[in-house]
Design an enzyme around this catalytic site. Structure first.
Site, PDB file in Angstrom:
ATOM      1  N   TYR A 139       0.700  -1.189   0.066  1.00 52.47           N
ATOM      2  CA  TYR A 139       0.120  -0.023  -0.272  1.00 52.47           C
ATOM      3  C   TYR A 139       1.481   1.368  -0.420  1.00 52.47           C
ATOM      4  CZ  TYR A 139      -3.958  -2.523   1.156  1.00 52.47           C
ATOM      5  OH  TYR A 139      -5.226  -3.406   1.034  1.00 52.47           O
ATOM      6  N   LYS A 185       2.886 -15.082   3.435  1.00 48.19           N
ATOM      7  CA  LYS A 185       2.880 -16.556   2.649  1.00 48.19           C
ATOM      8  C   LYS A 185       4.664 -16.301   1.948  1.00 48.19           C
ATOM      9  CE  LYS A 185       0.750 -18.727  -0.391  1.00 48.19           C
ATOM     10  NZ  LYS A 185      -0.168 -20.096   0.024  1.00 48.19           N
ATOM     11  N   ASP A 218      -3.853 -18.201   2.777  1.00 48.18           N
ATOM     12  CA  ASP A 218      -4.531 -18.967   2.894  1.00 48.18           C
ATOM     13  C   ASP A 218      -5.173 -19.890   3.624  1.00 48.18           C
ATOM     14  OD1 ASP A 218      -2.328 -19.728   2.086  1.00 48.18           O
ATOM     15  OD2 ASP A 218      -2.872 -20.504   0.473  1.00 48.18           O
ATOM     16  N   ASP A 242      -4.987  -6.408   5.999  1.00 47.48           N
ATOM     17  CA  ASP A 242      -6.885  -6.238   5.735  1.00 47.48           C
ATOM     18  C   ASP A 242      -7.962  -6.763   5.687  1.00 47.48           C
ATOM     19  OD1 ASP A 242      -7.741  -3.990   5.228  1.00 47.48           O
ATOM     20  OD2 ASP A 242      -7.020  -3.286   2.960  1.00 47.48           O
ATOM     21  N   ASP A 246     -11.341  -7.688   7.574  1.00 49.73           N
ATOM     22  CA  ASP A 246     -13.052  -7.153   6.909  1.00 49.73           C
ATOM     23  C   ASP A 246     -13.458  -9.175   7.226  1.00 49.73           C
ATOM     24  OD1 ASP A 246     -12.526  -5.556   6.960  1.00 49.73           O
ATOM     25  OD2 ASP A 246     -11.893  -4.695   4.207  1.00 49.73           O
TER      26      ASP A 246
END
Length: 350
Positions: A139, A185, A218, A242, A246
């Site tokens: 970001y 990851k 994941d 993020d 959510d």
């Protein structure tokens, strides 16, 4: 007297922020409030989503209470150059405050399991704290571009950036169940290899009492909704945090129940994680619970007033049982719910 800068922002932001301020005034009458613009509203008024007068006000803030930023997908703001869009103002705000760690609690209050879409036996007792790195990663990295038919963004982290957010997670875990799950990851991303290496090294060096495990993002995306009680504190980088926070918001039953605290070098930033909901803005029906609980986090993490924070959280839980809002299957509008919180705190409502 502590000064709270309020940034109501866009959409339902002014409505839910007003509700949170009303509760704060009752529980902490010594606080002073000063309102400034952020996001699309700031662009419309000042030609900048994070105007200089707002920046200057932050220098004298003890804490910052934020509403919401942004508009609908078809908003004219979205056609502006990226630095002028409302979301750019939010990113600049976080950077100006040095808020590198975003704390997002995911908690199902006793007696409110029925609000969750999960089976009651899965939702019962869920109490997760997601610690999201907030100032790095994809970001914020400046190495980004659209070039014809090619586009790229770069995810980059340094050891100091990883260590400072990991310290926040380990500190939080020391006050909870003593368990941290670091999410990455690392099987395909070099930046995640660095993340995993540095989090593990910090734990081994300074936080040996904490139980640390590493999981792939994941896998966590599946397990956080199929077996949420396995988690205590989750720490992860900006993009993963993020998305996961959510996703986890579904567990209590609504984004309208999700507060957050962003902490770092200066005054803390406290905000609900839901969006600006422009489709219901101005109708007086927005759920203010997340904003009010963000105010509780402001008292706890920003001003060190845990007793007052606990009083607000107990009152919100009672109000949710007695006067649920429309997004939770009830009939309460913004004002009705806010009054229910004040009444639960023992405050007469005129």
């Amino acid at each position: 007297m502590p000064k709270i800068i309020t940034l109501p922002g866009d959409g339902i932001g002014p409505e839910v922020t007003a509700a949170a301020v009303e509760v704060l005034r009752e529980v902490a009458p010594d606080l002073t409030f000063e309102e400034h613009a952020i996001g699309g509203a700031a662009y419309d008024a000042h030609g900048d989503p994070f105007p200089q007068r707002t920046r200057d006000a932050l220098e004298h803030a003890d804490a910052v209470l934020l509403g919401t930023v942004g508009g609908a997908q078809n908003s004219p703001w979205n056609s502006l150059p990226r630095p002028m869009r409302p979301e750019s103002g939010l990113l600049a705000l976080r950077k100006a405050l040095g808020c590198y760690a975003n704390l997002r609690p995911v908690r199902v209050q006793p007696g409110l399991e029925h609000l969750s879409p999960l089976k009651p036996e899965l939702a019962r007792g869920v109490d997760i704290l997601i610690v999201r790195e907030l100032l790095g990663g994809v970001y914020f990295d400046g190495d980004r571009k659209i070039d014809g038919d090619t586009a790229y963004n770069t995810m980059r982290y340094t050891t100091p950036e990883v260590e400072r957010v990991a310290k926040m997670a380990f500190w939080a875990a020391e006050q909870r169940k003593g368990r941290v799950t670091s999410v990455d990851k690392a099987n395909v991303l070099e930046v995640s290899e660095l993340w995993r290496r540095d989090v593990q090294a910090l734990r081994d060096r300074e936080y040996r009492s904490i139980h640390l495990n590493h999981e792939y993002v994941d896998s966590v995306a599946m397990l956080i909704v199929s077996d949420p009680s396995r988690y205590d504190v989750i720490v992860t980088e900006n993009l993963f945090g993020d998305i996961l926070s959510d996703l986890a918001a579904v567990i209590p039953g609504s984004l309208g129940l999700m507060p957050s605290a962003s902490l770092g070098d200066g005054a803390g930033l406290f905000e609900p994680i839901h969006g600006s909901a422009p489709d219901i803005a101005g109708k007086g029906i927005a759920n203010p619970a997340a904003a009010i609980m963000s105010a509780a986090m402001l008292l706890r993490h920003g001003l060190g007033r845990s007793d007052a924070a606990n009083a607000i959280e107990r009152a919100v839980a009672l109000a949710l049982r007695e006067e649920p809002t429309r997004d939770l299957g009830g009939q309460a509008d913004t004002k009705t719910f806010t009054n229910a919180v004040l009444e639960a705190m023992g405050t007469p409502v005129g």
